[in-house]
Enzyme design. Sequence first.
Site: not given
Length: 412
Positions: A147, A159, A220, A222, A246, A272, A293, A349, A412
Amino acid sequence: MIIDKAEVIVTSPDRNFVTLRLTTDDGVVGIGDATLNGRELAVVAYLKEHVAPLLLGADASRIEDMWQFLYRGAYWRRGPVTMAAIAAVDMALWDIKGKAAGMPVYQLLGGASRDGLMAYGHASGKELPEIFDSIRAHQEKGFKSIRVQTGVPGLKAIYGIASQAADTGDASVRYDHEPARRGAKPTQEDWDTRAYLRHIPTVFEAVRNEFGPELPLLHDGHHRMTPLQAAKLATSLEPYDLFWLEDCTPAENQEALRLVRQHSTTPLAIGEIFNTVWDYKQIIQEQLIDYVRSAVTHTGGISHMKKLMDFAALYQIKSGFHGPTDVSPVGMAAAMHLGLAIHNFGIQEYMQHGERTNQVFRQTFTWGDGYLHPGDEPGLGVTLDVDEAGKYPYEQAYLPFNRLADGTVHDW
Ligand code: CS2
Ligand code: MG
């Protein structure tokens, strides 16, 4: 196999972890991860006050019945705290069942569907030279999928950038990809989506030029983009053939992914921050994602995640289970056992825990040549050293939050 002891153990070696530890009347111990980053004590209270007393005297062999009792018996449905608590009980009961059967949990789930689990690590850097060094460092550690997260010109804190060099092997140097900062209040970071959208394609073009077309690369988002911005990014990344993009947009509004899907063939991973199959129902049935995820820890445990992945399999959607430092080694082990058994495994991951954590949680999984394997110890294959855990009391810690230039709070 009657549960006669239920302990909630909070420890903070490299970061806070919450572990449920069950003991049966014939001395079998099972453990489950209940760590919810930044809200750990909420799950501790849920377990201590509302779950542990109900476990005492229960039959440890009745995993599905216990799951349904804790889910339906609470009346109030779903949510990260409830589902992390149920997950911990579920993992601990699978651990006990494996130990009682003398088999690793993956054997109880139907046996291995592969020899090992392709894993990806977290490379990052503020600018290209640091990113390239980080990718090479992860390749030297054996990662074959990586990643990539980057700084953005004009933004101070963002992040996904390790706040110091990757793991130096020195236990005193904290492997600091951990985003949660210890302290009484969360730290503020800044964000500018337009600057980010301009910058990311240039990073992946440079990475592809440096490392070639084959290396599986992940990124990602995020949750920080609108659906249209996510569609723009996914489209702009198509030349760089990502393994996945992601959390490109907040997906509580599941149909938001339709817009991204209409514009781009970049594979999408979501989930996630989800905690039940219901959060996925539309995006799976409409094939709006390619990878699930969730972490076993946040989604009701092995039992629920197996059902979720069997549902996803009908739509050719694979696993990409969450495996950050805030999923404990117990949660990681559960993910590995499940990932080894299901047919529709995608990638795991593997952010790698710090040395202190590995002293508290004794693990038997293996890592080599880019692949993980949960090992063949009966149960989950993780032992919590309660005395070692006692050396590291809880420390309040929060995930950061974003504000835009005008002060507006942003994902975030
Ligand atoms: C990240 C996580 O690993 C990831 O994909 O999204 O590190 C996430 O930021 C943390 O788990 C939050 O606790
Ligand atoms: Mg993520």
